[in-house]
Design a protein around this motif. Structure first.
Motif, mmCIF file in Angstrom:
data_model
loop_
_atom_site.group_PDB
_atom_site.id
_atom_site.type_symbol
_atom_site.label_atom_id
_atom_site.label_comp_id
_atom_site.label_asym_id
_atom_site.label_seq_id
_atom_site.Cartn_x
_atom_site.Cartn_y
_atom_site.Cartn_z
ATOM 1 N N UNK A 74 0.854 -1.184 0.000
ATOM 2 C CA UNK A 74 0.000 0.000 0.000
ATOM 3 C C UNK A 74 0.891 1.236 0.000
ATOM 4 N N UNK A 75 0.602 2.165 -0.876
ATOM 5 C CA UNK A 75 1.311 3.447 -0.883
ATOM 6 C C UNK A 75 0.356 4.521 -0.391
ATOM 7 N N UNK A 76 0.840 5.328 0.548
ATOM 8 C CA UNK A 76 0.071 6.454 1.072
ATOM 9 C C UNK A 76 0.951 7.684 1.017
ATOM 10 N N UNK A 77 0.392 8.793 1.462
ATOM 11 C CA UNK A 77 1.155 10.040 1.480
ATOM 12 C C UNK A 77 1.417 10.461 2.912
ATOM 13 N N UNK A 78 2.686 10.696 3.226
ATOM 14 C CA UNK A 78 3.078 11.159 4.552
ATOM 15 C C UNK A 78 2.656 12.617 4.724
ATOM 16 N N UNK A 79 2.750 13.104 5.935
ATOM 17 C CA UNK A 79 2.352 14.482 6.240
ATOM 18 C C UNK A 79 3.052 15.507 5.336
ATOM 19 N N UNK A 80 4.322 15.256 5.007
ATOM 20 C CA UNK A 80 5.074 16.200 4.172
ATOM 21 C C UNK A 80 4.831 15.999 2.679
ATOM 22 N N UNK A 81 3.943 15.059 2.319
ATOM 23 C CA UNK A 81 3.599 14.822 0.924
ATOM 24 C C UNK A 81 4.451 13.760 0.250
ATOM 25 N N UNK A 82 5.440 13.258 0.942
ATOM 26 C CA UNK A 82 6.286 12.225 0.337
ATOM 27 C C UNK A 82 5.557 10.881 0.369
ATOM 28 N N UNK A 83 5.872 10.011 -0.597
ATOM 29 C CA UNK A 83 5.219 8.700 -0.610
ATOM 30 C C UNK A 83 5.756 7.812 0.501
ATOM 31 N N UNK A 84 4.879 6.937 0.982
ATOM 32 C CA UNK A 84 5.281 5.995 2.017
ATOM 33 C C UNK A 84 4.602 4.662 1.688
ATOM 34 N N UNK A 85 5.314 3.551 1.848
ATOM 35 C CA UNK A 85 4.742 2.242 1.522
ATOM 36 C C UNK A 85 4.632 1.375 2.770
ATOM 37 N N UNK A 86 3.629 0.510 2.724
ATOM 38 C CA UNK A 86 3.298 -0.353 3.849
ATOM 39 C C UNK A 86 2.934 -1.735 3.338
ATOM 40 N N UNK A 87 3.169 -2.734 4.150
ATOM 41 C CA UNK A 87 2.585 -4.035 3.891
ATOM 42 C C UNK A 87 1.143 -3.995 4.355
ATOM 43 N N UNK A 88 0.255 -4.633 3.624
ATOM 44 C CA UNK A 88 -1.153 -4.642 4.021
ATOM 45 C C UNK A 88 -1.860 -5.850 3.437
ATOM 46 N N UNK A 89 -3.033 -6.113 3.944
ATOM 47 C CA UNK A 89 -3.915 -7.141 3.420
ATOM 48 C C UNK A 89 -5.143 -6.455 2.836
ATOM 49 N N UNK A 90 -5.799 -7.119 1.911
ATOM 50 C CA UNK A 90 -7.017 -6.593 1.302
ATOM 51 C C UNK A 90 -8.104 -7.642 1.440
ATOM 52 N N UNK A 91 -9.339 -7.192 1.586
ATOM 53 C CA UNK A 91 -10.454 -8.102 1.775
ATOM 54 C C UNK A 91 -11.609 -7.655 0.882
ATOM 55 N N UNK A 92 -12.224 -8.596 0.206
ATOM 56 C CA UNK A 92 -13.430 -8.310 -0.571
ATOM 57 C C UNK A 92 -14.617 -8.686 0.308
ATOM 58 N N UNK A 93 -15.466 -7.698 0.578
ATOM 59 C CA UNK A 93 -16.602 -7.918 1.469
ATOM 60 C C UNK A 93 -17.777 -7.073 1.008
ATOM 61 N N UNK A 94 -18.873 -7.736 0.701
ATOM 62 C CA UNK A 94 -20.114 -7.069 0.315
ATOM 63 C C UNK A 94 -19.939 -6.066 -0.831
ATOM 64 N N UNK A 95 -19.179 -6.465 -1.848
ATOM 65 C CA UNK A 95 -19.025 -5.636 -3.032
ATOM 66 C C UNK A 95 -17.967 -4.556 -2.940
ATOM 67 N N UNK A 96 -17.217 -4.523 -1.841
ATOM 68 C CA UNK A 96 -16.170 -3.512 -1.666
ATOM 69 C C UNK A 96 -14.835 -4.177 -1.343
ATOM 70 N N UNK A 97 -13.763 -3.527 -1.773
ATOM 71 C CA UNK A 97 -12.427 -3.904 -1.321
ATOM 72 C C UNK A 97 -12.158 -3.119 -0.052
ATOM 73 N N UNK A 98 -11.657 -3.804 0.966
ATOM 74 C CA UNK A 98 -11.419 -3.193 2.270
ATOM 75 C C UNK A 98 -9.972 -3.378 2.699
ATOM 76 N N UNK A 99 -9.481 -2.385 3.414
ATOM 77 C CA UNK A 99 -8.184 -2.458 4.081
ATOM 78 C C UNK A 99 -8.441 -2.292 5.566
ATOM 79 N N UNK A 100 -7.771 -3.066 6.351
ATOM 80 C CA UNK A 100 -7.867 -2.904 7.789
ATOM 81 C C UNK A 100 -6.498 -2.605 8.360
ATOM 82 N N UNK A 101 -6.487 -2.080 9.552
ATOM 83 C CA UNK A 101 -5.224 -1.799 10.214
ATOM 84 C C UNK A 101 -5.418 -1.820 11.721
#
Length: 152
Positions: free
Chosen positions: A29-56
């Motif tokens: 997963x790539x997100x944006x840090x407070x300063x606008x720089x990219x940041x990457x994370x390991x994550x899992x994804x779940x398909x539930x009721x027609x949506x893709x979900x991320x949990x943390x």
């Protein structure tokens, strides 16, 4: 665009993309840090009721990032590097799920470890890149557009 919308795109596109996200448990997963720089994370994804979900779990910096700026990208684990099944990635806005009834249903069905935060992905782009011999095929879908295929 919800995942349910991707499923109507045709040509087995949604199934092929979902296969990449279910072939491995962990993705990037790539997100944006407070300063606008990219940041990457390991994550899992779940398909539930027609949506893709991320949990943390909380507290987590990726939760802070997504609450501050919901724009994100998700790259499916590429596996063994063979490109078998293609390379799947998507861009989205992560919308925190706050409805108590929805969270209760999700918790009852999926039993995530508490405490957790749940995000629904509003998809802005879904892309599958596949190699077939000497041909590179890129299939992409964006909200309000038909499935597009480019070969090189």
């Amino acid at each position: 665009m919800r995942w349910a919308d991707v499923e109507t795109a045709g040509a087995g596109f949604a199934a092929a993309v979902l296969a990449r996200f279910t072939a491995s448990k962990h993705h990037v997963l790539a997100s944006l840090a407070r300063d606008g720089s990219p940041r990457v994370w390991g994550t899992e994804v779940d398909l539930w009721r027609g949506d893709l979900l991320l949990g943390s779990m909380v507290p987590a910096r990726k939760v802070d990032d997504l609450r501050r700026d919901p724009r994100c990208a998700l790259h499916a684990n590429p596996g063994d590097g063979s490109m078998t099944g293609g390379d799947a990635k998507l861009a989205a806005r992560a919308v925190e799920v706050t409805d108590a009834a929805v969270l209760a249903d999700f918790t009852a069905e999926r039993q995530p470890p508490p405490p957790f935060v749940l995000f629904r992905l509003e998809l802005t782009s879904v892309v599958l890149t596949e190699v077939d011999g000497d041909v590179l095929r890129i299939r992409s879908l964006r909200p309000g557009q038909a499935l597009r295929t480019v070969t090189r």
